[in-house]
Design an enzyme around this catalytic site. Structure first.
Site, short mmCIF file in Angstrom:
data_model
loop_
_atom_site.label_atom_id
_atom_site.label_comp_id
_atom_site.label_asym_id
_atom_site.label_seq_id
_atom_site.Cartn_x
_atom_site.Cartn_y
_atom_site.Cartn_z
N ASN A 9 -0.87 2.36 -12.39
CA ASN A 9 -1.03 3.74 -11.92
C ASN A 9 0.30 4.47 -12.19
O ASN A 9 1.29 4.22 -11.49
CB ASN A 9 -1.37 3.72 -10.43
N TRP A 10 0.28 5.33 -13.17
CA TRP A 10 1.53 5.99 -13.57
C TRP A 10 1.88 7.18 -12.68
O TRP A 10 2.95 7.77 -12.83
CB TRP A 10 1.43 6.44 -15.04
N LYS A 11 0.98 7.56 -11.80
CA LYS A 11 1.22 8.66 -10.85
C LYS A 11 1.73 9.91 -11.60
O LYS A 11 1.30 10.17 -12.72
CB LYS A 11 2.16 8.19 -9.73
N HIS A 97 -6.80 7.03 -3.31
CA HIS A 97 -5.45 6.46 -3.28
C HIS A 97 -4.73 6.96 -2.03
O HIS A 97 -4.94 8.10 -1.61
CB HIS A 97 -4.67 6.85 -4.55
N GLU A 99 -1.89 8.03 -1.53
CA GLU A 99 -1.14 9.29 -1.71
C GLU A 99 -2.08 10.49 -1.67
O GLU A 99 -1.71 11.56 -1.18
CB GLU A 99 -0.32 9.22 -3.02
N GLU A 169 -4.46 -1.57 -0.87
CA GLU A 169 -3.06 -1.14 -0.99
C GLU A 169 -2.53 -0.76 0.39
O GLU A 169 -2.71 0.39 0.84
CB GLU A 169 -2.95 0.06 -1.92
N GLY A 175 5.59 1.43 -2.92
CA GLY A 175 6.87 2.05 -3.28
C GLY A 175 8.03 1.67 -2.36
O GLY A 175 9.08 2.31 -2.39
N SER A 215 4.08 -2.57 -4.32
CA SER A 215 5.32 -3.25 -4.72
C SER A 215 5.08 -4.54 -5.52
O SER A 215 5.81 -5.51 -5.38
CB SER A 215 6.21 -3.51 -3.50
N GLY A 236 2.25 0.31 -9.41
CA GLY A 236 2.81 1.65 -9.55
C GLY A 236 4.09 1.60 -10.36
O GLY A 236 4.08 1.50 -11.59
N GLY A 237 5.22 1.64 -9.65
CA GLY A 237 6.53 1.73 -10.30
C GLY A 237 6.74 0.75 -11.45
O GLY A 237 7.25 1.13 -12.51
P1 13P Z 1 4.09 0.61 -6.24
O1 13P Z 1 3.72 -0.54 -7.15
O2 13P Z 1 5.13 1.50 -6.82
O3 13P Z 1 4.42 0.12 -4.86
O4 13P Z 1 2.78 1.53 -6.10
C1 13P Z 1 1.57 0.95 -5.80
C2 13P Z 1 0.49 1.93 -5.99
O5 13P Z 1 0.41 2.92 -5.26
C3 13P Z 1 -0.44 1.74 -7.08
O6 13P Z 1 -1.53 2.58 -6.99
#
Ligand code: 13P
Length: 255
Positions: A9-11, A97, A99, A169, A175, A215, A236-237
């Protein structure tokens, strides 16, 4: 046998060129893991560009949208429909998600409408669920996840259940560098599967891929992927660096 899914997920990241480079940078790893599905979730602006890379790339490389709106078209400024995602080459879409829920006020009810619109358009809906730290500390993890599942899947027709993927999640792990332990992940994943057995059917419960997100990195991915009810990871990251994400794609026992 459930498919193993490695999703990135590149957000809100990546210009078009960065997105294309990142997608090209994981193609070899996808080739090395032909029995895994690799799904990239770029921002809307890069979907078509990344979709083209995926189409010319390995058969197990897919592209998805990070969100959608349930209407087919109309006066909904800023929104994107399921059909528009399909048009850009998407096979998947994230729904609910954390977020979206916590930063943008997305309700449980909205997730249900989005899941229905997604699967009716032929997309695979990756439904995200998970508790906050306060909810975990109050012993509400299972209740929160079950409430989110009920809202998201309540109106999904039985014949569409094969198009559902769940991503657990925990909000406190996103994050933060604090990953759920394999025991914590297993406990919630097993509860999700049990909920699916009770509210959908045994076959769906057996088949539904349940991903862990929060994470995940190149060091902890193998252990998570080896956990019984963890069928993949939503990253994510660590998905923003091609070499790191490539190591996650090929982490652990490839089978
Ligand atoms: P991180 O891997 O940066 O913690 O993010 C997870 C995420 O929200 C994937 O959708």
């Amino acid at each position: 046998m459930r498919a193993t899914i490695i999703a990135g997920n590149w957000k809100l990241n990546c210009t078009l060129d960065e997105a294309e480079r990142l997608a090209r940078g994981v193609m070899d790893a996808a080739l090395d893991a032909p029995h895994r599905q690799v799904v990239l979730f770029p921002p809307f602006t890069a979907l078509e560009r990344v979709g083209k890379v995926a189409r010319l790339g390995p058969a197990n490389l897919f592209v998805g949208g990070q969100d959608l709106y349930w209407a087919e078209n109309g006066a909904y400024t800023g929104e994107v429909s399921a059909a528009q995602l399909v048009d850009c080459g998407c096979r998947h879409v994230l729904v609910g998600h954390s977020e979206r829920r916590h930063l943008f006020g997305e309700t449980d009810e909205a997730t249900g409408k989005k899941v229905t619109a997604a699967v009716e358009a032929g997309l695979v809906a990756v439904v995200c669920v998970g508790e906050t730290l306060a909810e975990r500390q109050a012993g509400q993890t299972k209740a929160v996840v079950e409430r989110q599942l009920t809202a998201a899947l309540g109106s999904c027709k039985p014949e569409r259940r094969a198009q559902i993927v769940i991503a657990y999640e925990p909000v406190w792990a996103i994050g933060t560098g604090e990953t759920a332990t394999k025991e914590q992940a297993q406990e919630v994943h097993a509860a999700i599967r049990a909920w699916m057995a009770g509210h959908c059917d045994a076959d769906t419960a057996n088949r539904v891929p349940i991903l862990y997100g929060g994470s995940v990195n190149a060091t902890n991915a193998a252990e998570l992927l080896a956990t019984r009810d963890v069928d993949g990871v939503l990253v994510g990251g660590a998905s923003l660096d091609a070499a790191t994400f490539a190591r996650i794609i090929t982490a652990g026992r490839l089978g």
